[in-house]
Write an enzyme that holds these catalytic residues in place. Structure first.
Site, short mmCIF file in Angstrom:
data_model
loop_
_atom_site.label_atom_id
_atom_site.label_comp_id
_atom_site.label_asym_id
_atom_site.label_seq_id
_atom_site.Cartn_x
_atom_site.Cartn_y
_atom_site.Cartn_z
N ASP A 49 7.70 -36.84 33.67
CA ASP A 49 6.41 -36.22 34.01
C ASP A 49 6.39 -34.72 33.73
OD1 ASP A 49 5.60 -38.71 34.84
OD2 ASP A 49 6.02 -38.33 36.97
N ARG A 74 -1.39 -33.43 35.44
CA ARG A 74 -0.29 -32.63 34.86
C ARG A 74 -0.77 -31.83 33.64
NH1 ARG A 74 3.43 -33.72 38.53
NH2 ARG A 74 3.62 -35.89 39.15
O1 S3P Z 1 8.28 -44.97 40.14
C1 S3P Z 1 7.68 -43.89 40.26
O2 S3P Z 1 7.46 -43.34 41.36
C2 S3P Z 1 7.23 -43.20 39.02
C3 S3P Z 1 7.71 -43.61 37.81
C4 S3P Z 1 7.32 -42.99 36.52
O3 S3P Z 1 6.43 -43.87 35.86
P1 S3P Z 1 6.95 -45.03 34.85
O4 S3P Z 1 7.65 -46.06 35.62
O5 S3P Z 1 5.69 -45.56 34.20
O6 S3P Z 1 7.84 -44.32 33.88
C5 S3P Z 1 6.62 -41.66 36.72
O7 S3P Z 1 6.00 -41.27 35.51
C6 S3P Z 1 5.62 -41.70 37.83
O8 S3P Z 1 5.02 -40.44 38.02
C7 S3P Z 1 6.29 -42.07 39.14
C1 PEP Z 2 2.66 -40.58 35.72
C2 PEP Z 2 2.36 -40.10 36.92
O1 PEP Z 2 1.94 -40.84 38.00
P1 PEP Z 2 1.39 -42.33 38.10
O2 PEP Z 2 2.03 -43.17 37.03
O3 PEP Z 2 1.72 -42.75 39.48
O4 PEP Z 2 -0.11 -42.26 37.92
C3 PEP Z 2 2.52 -38.66 37.22
O5 PEP Z 2 2.37 -38.30 38.39
O6 PEP Z 2 2.75 -37.82 36.32
#
Ligand code: S3P
Ligand code: PEP
Length: 455
Positions: free
Chosen positions: A326, A405
């Site tokens: 992220d 973001r």
């Molecule tokens: O498991 C989580 O809390 C998260 C996993 C990530 O997503 P992905 O599993 O799609 O990579 C991340 O980008 C998101 O902000 C939070």
């Molecule tokens: C990818 C993100 O969150 P989510 O997938 O939970 O929307 C983020 O917070 O950058």
């Protein structure tokens, strides 16, 4: 609550040295899971430091809709859970707003129950792929009615007895891993998830903390095998959520870029699955002092002292992506002010976030005068340390595409650009970091709203 009624543009301008000490709100990933696991466990869960962003509040509302009792008393959130296996059928669609994490994890959590649950979200979430979670759930016996391409709205119905599966996660995704494990909680027998590339491990650690029988084995190549015994008891816990390293990234990069800055950020989660940005910035020459490292509630935590630094371009290897997934938008902004070229590899997952972040970042950089190239899964940024000529000279704002973001990253960019940087919407920042504006302006950042217009 779905965001997107009216856009709230904002502008940032070249700022003098940022100074001060701040505490970052709670980690979003841990906050979602605290509401989910607390809402599911038997007995009481007490949470302090919870992130009160819209994404997490939506998760709280959906857990309430499935029988958890959740209230806030003083600084503490107090939850009476339903007990594992005892969620109630939601009477209305579950609205996750902008949150992929809330939606995908809850699909696993409740999708295997033998009743209907319907999932909806905002315009951003409605475009995101859900097949990555729905496919393993189908293997467990879940019936799915979803919009074309496995998009929201989606209705799930589990079988009377879900089938425990062994699932190899095809992409680096903590959300997919977690959805399968959470489905395993209400499935008899052992659900196994094989994770070829390690992603954030909050689900594993927290489920163990709540009393689940979950084991992790890592082989010589780093492939992890996670086994969870279904239908066991979960017991309420006391949780103190550490500060979010993904939110930390914004004041951190701002302090590195703005001349004369010296900022301390307290109580930051330093779980190694989340610290890729700090490592990368240190390789670029950043002065980030890791102070008072400690263990809190089973997680590594530290305070970070960040001083203005002249950065140089680096190559960020693909295998680092999961630990900073992220943080690429704000890293790209840092790279725009570094000496030389920064090459970021292995960015395919950025295309399926709140926006296509690879395009959104490249478009925003180009709009503001940065020399960069967007590849299929790469981004190359050629930096200009002076920031001369950078900014929205055309007057057109950065398009944020309902992506918090993107909004925060470009507001950081404006603090060091020759001309102001405007983003078309700062309202979306409330999904993950409602305190962003106050926290940044408190350090001396010149960020302000500009007059609203209807969406
Ligand atoms: O498991 C989580 O809390 C998260 C996993 C990530 O997503 P992905 O599993 O799609 O990579 C991340 O980008 C998101 O902000 C939070
Ligand atoms: C990818 C993100 O969150 P989510 O997938 O939970 O929307 C983020 O917070 O950058």
């Amino acid at each position: 609550m779905s965001h997107g009624v009216a856009l709230k543009p904002a502008r940032s301008q070249k700022s003098a040295d940022l100074k001060g000490t701040v505490r970052i709100p709670g980690d979003k990933s841990i906050s979602h899971r605290s509401f989910m696991f607390g809402g599911l466990a038997s007995g009481e869960t007490r949470i302090t430091g919870l992130l009160e962003g819209e994404d997490v509040i939506n998760t709280g509302k959906t857990m309430r809709a499935m029988g958890a009792k959740i209230e806030k008393i003083g600084d503490e959130w107090i939850i009476q859970g339903t007990g594992n296996g005892a969620l109630l059928a939601p009477e209305a669609p579950l609205d996750f707003g902008n949150a992929g994490t809330g939606c995908r994890l809850t699909m696993g959590l409740v999708g295997v129950y033998d009743f209907d649950s319907t999932f909806i979200g905002d315009a951003s979430l409605t475009k995101r792929p859900m097949g990555r979670v729905l496919n393993p759930l189908r293997e467990m016996g879940v019936q799915v009615k979803a919009a074309e391409g496995d998009r929201l709205p989606a209705t799930l119905r589990g079988p009377s007895t879900p089938n425990p599966i062994t699932y190899r996660v095809p992409m680096a995704s903590a959300q997919v891993k977690s959805a399968v494990l959470l489905a395993g909680l209400n499935t008899p027998g052992i659900t196994t998830v094989i994770e070829p590339v390690m992603t954030r491990d909050h689900t594993e650690k927290m489920l163990q903390g709540f009393g689940a029988n979950l084991t992790v084995e890592t082989d010589a190549e780093g492939v992890r095998t996670i086994r969870l015994e279904g239908r066991g008891k979960l017991t309420g816990q006391v949780i103190d959520v550490p500060g979010d390293p993904s939110s930390t990234a914004f004041p951190l990069v701002a302090a590195l870029l703005v001349e004369g800055s010296d900022v301390t950020i307290e109580n930051v989660l330093m779980n190694p699955t989340r610290t890729g940005l700090i490592l990368t910035l240190q390789e670029m020459g950043a002065d980030i002092e890791i102070m008072n490292p400690r263990l809190a509630g089973g997680e590594d935590v530290a305070d970070l002292r960040v001083r203005h630094s002249q950065l140089k371009g680096v190559t960020v290897p693909a295998d680092r992506a999961p630990s900073m997934i992220d943080e690429y938008p704000v890293l790209a902004v840092a790279a725009a002010f570094a000496e030389g070229t920064t090459t970021m590899l292995g960015l395919e997952e950025l295309r399926v976030k709140e926006s296509d972040r690879l395009s959104a970042v490249a478009d925003g950089l180009k709009l503001n005068g940065v020399d960069c190239d967007e590849g299929e899964d790469t981004l190359v940024v050629r930096g200009r340390p002076s920031g001369k000529g950078y900014g929205n000279v055309s007057g057109a704002p950065v398009v944020t595409h309902l992506d918090h973001r993107i909004a925060m990253s470009f507001l950081v960019m404006g603090l060091v650009s020759e001309h102001a940087v405007t983003v078309d919407d700062a309202g979306i920042i409330a999904t993950s970091f409602p305190e962003f504006m106050d926290l940044m302006t408190g350090l001396g950042a010149r960020i302000e709203p500009v007059e609203s217009r209807a969406a």
